[in-house]
Design a protein around this motif. Structure first.
Motif, short mmCIF file in Angstrom:
data_model
loop_
_atom_site.label_atom_id
_atom_site.label_comp_id
_atom_site.label_asym_id
_atom_site.label_seq_id
_atom_site.Cartn_x
_atom_site.Cartn_y
_atom_site.Cartn_z
N ASN A 151 0.84 -1.19 0.00
CA ASN A 151 0.00 0.00 0.00
C ASN A 151 0.88 1.25 0.00
O ASN A 151 1.23 1.78 1.05
CB ASN A 151 -0.93 -0.01 1.21
N TYR A 152 1.26 1.70 -1.18
CA TYR A 152 2.06 2.93 -1.29
C TYR A 152 1.15 4.15 -1.15
O TYR A 152 0.00 4.14 -1.62
CB TYR A 152 2.79 2.97 -2.63
N SER A 153 1.67 5.18 -0.52
CA SER A 153 0.89 6.39 -0.27
C SER A 153 0.83 7.27 -1.51
O SER A 153 1.57 7.07 -2.49
CB SER A 153 1.51 7.18 0.88
N VAL A 154 -0.05 8.26 -1.46
CA VAL A 154 -0.13 9.25 -2.53
C VAL A 154 1.22 9.94 -2.70
O VAL A 154 1.67 10.21 -3.82
CB VAL A 154 -1.24 10.28 -2.23
N GLN A 155 1.90 10.21 -1.58
CA GLN A 155 3.21 10.86 -1.63
C GLN A 155 4.24 9.94 -2.29
O GLN A 155 5.09 10.41 -3.07
CB GLN A 155 3.67 11.24 -0.22
N ASP A 156 4.19 8.64 -1.99
CA ASP A 156 5.09 7.68 -2.62
C ASP A 156 4.89 7.67 -4.13
O ASP A 156 5.85 7.70 -4.91
CB ASP A 156 4.85 6.27 -2.08
N ASP A 157 3.63 7.61 -4.55
CA ASP A 157 3.33 7.60 -5.98
C ASP A 157 3.80 8.88 -6.66
O ASP A 157 4.29 8.84 -7.81
CB ASP A 157 1.82 7.42 -6.21
N ALA A 158 3.69 10.00 -5.97
CA ALA A 158 4.13 11.27 -6.54
C ALA A 158 5.65 11.30 -6.72
O ALA A 158 6.15 11.83 -7.72
CB ALA A 158 3.68 12.43 -5.65
N VAL A 159 6.38 10.72 -5.77
CA VAL A 159 7.84 10.65 -5.91
C VAL A 159 8.20 9.78 -7.11
O VAL A 159 9.07 10.15 -7.92
CB VAL A 159 8.49 10.09 -4.62
N TRP A 160 7.55 8.64 -7.26
CA TRP A 160 7.80 7.78 -8.43
C TRP A 160 7.54 8.56 -9.72
O TRP A 160 8.37 8.55 -10.64
CB TRP A 160 6.91 6.54 -8.38
N HIS A 161 6.39 9.20 -9.80
CA HIS A 161 6.03 9.96 -11.00
C HIS A 161 7.08 11.00 -11.33
O HIS A 161 7.52 11.14 -12.49
CB HIS A 161 4.67 10.63 -10.80
N ASP A 162 7.53 11.74 -10.33
CA ASP A 162 8.48 12.82 -10.57
C ASP A 162 9.87 12.29 -10.91
O ASP A 162 10.59 12.91 -11.70
CB ASP A 162 8.55 13.74 -9.35
N LEU A 163 10.25 11.14 -10.34
CA LEU A 163 11.52 10.53 -10.69
C LEU A 163 11.51 10.08 -12.16
O LEU A 163 12.48 10.30 -12.90
CB LEU A 163 11.81 9.33 -9.78
N VAL A 164 10.43 9.44 -12.58
CA VAL A 164 10.32 9.01 -13.97
C VAL A 164 10.33 10.22 -14.91
O VAL A 164 11.03 10.22 -15.93
CB VAL A 164 9.04 8.18 -14.20
N LEU A 165 9.59 11.26 -14.53
CA LEU A 165 9.52 12.47 -15.35
C LEU A 165 10.90 13.09 -15.52
O LEU A 165 11.27 13.55 -16.61
CB LEU A 165 8.57 13.48 -14.70
#
Length: 269
Positions: A19-33
């Motif tokens: 269960n990853y948090s919204v903040q975790d998902d945002a870090v993933w998104h920004d790292l990929v970006l």
């Protein structure tokens, strides 16, 4: 690998999902970006082909069970969440079993551009694209099986072959040098440094030379090894690596190409 970590492993549920948090998902998104444009420019064809096969989500942290399903169909591998730090013996045993150990946490914003220990971004974004290729999967399995035959004193010698290829290897493609290693693919700064910086030493791929080359995990590598083509790495899968390790031990380590790490209390404030 680092001896300690401030991160806490995330536990998977009964279905293998975390269960990853919204903040975790945002870090993933920004790292990929941040990372993908440079990966498109500097990464090897084999890595980019693996990315296309997996088509990892960009807006959330991928689940290991999802990636495992794809890898099993392609090469028979799977990804299993583990704590941030595991020993060499466990690492080699998992590779020998066609299982890639993935640290389950994702870095904080504070460590966005550099994290010493591997996190889920490094493990999934960095490593799994190469595991879609049967040749690289075979090489990783060979490293694991050799590790099971090693004495503990040999672990630090064997891991150098993995470090300077799967983690930080380079490869010639046409008239260019491209990044093959997973540690490069997931690093915002070292990916560019490894290809473009004039101070980096780029040596031809040689198994014995690699086994004799010390490294540090907390700096950009001063030395990289360059494959002329991927077949060189796959040919290494058929070598007697235990014999190679013993040869390297008789010859001894090269002098480090980096300065010694200062104790914390001696560092300038």
């Amino acid at each position: 690998m680092p001896k300690s970590t401030k991160y806490i492993a995330k536990e998977a549920d009964r279905d293998g999902r975390i269960n990853y948090s919204v903040q975790d998902d945002a870090v993933w998104h920004d790292l990929v970006l941040q990372q993908q444009p440079n990966v498109n420019r500097f990464a090897a064809d084999e890595y980019l082909a693996g990315q296309r096969k997996l088509d990892l989500p960009k807006d959330r942290v991928p689940q290991c069970v999802e990636v495992s399903k794809q890898l099993r169909e392609l090469t028979g591998w799977r990804v299993r969440p583990v704590p941030a730090l595991i020993g060499f013996a466990q690492f080699f045993a998992m590779l020998a079993d066609n299982t890639f150990p993935a640290a389950s946490f994702i870095r904080s914003r504070e460590d966005f551009d550099y994290i010493e220990e591997p996190d889920i971004f490094h493990e999934i974004y960095g490593h799994t694209p190469l595991l879609t290729d049967k040749r690289f999967a075979k090489f990783s399995e060979m490293i694991g099986k050799t590790g099971l035959e090693c004495e503990k004193a040999d672990y630090s010698w064997l891991i150098r072959l993995y470090w300077f290829t799967i983690e930080f290897g380079l490869i010639r493609q046409g008239n260019e040098i491209k990044a093959l290693g997973s540690g490069l693919a997931s690093s915002p700064t070292e990916l560019i440094y490894s290809i473009e910086d004039e101070t980096a030493i780029r040596k031809p791929f040689d198994v014995i030379d690699i086994l004799r080359t010390p490294y540090r995990i907390d700096i950009h590598q001063p030395i990289y090894f360059v494959l002329d083509d991927a077949d060189q790495l796959f040919e290494a899968s058929d070598r007697n690596l235990l014999e190679d390790i013993h040869t390297a031990q008789r010859l001894g380590l090269h002098a480090p190409a980096y300065p010694p790490k200062q104790p914390l209390e001696q560092k300038a404030s």
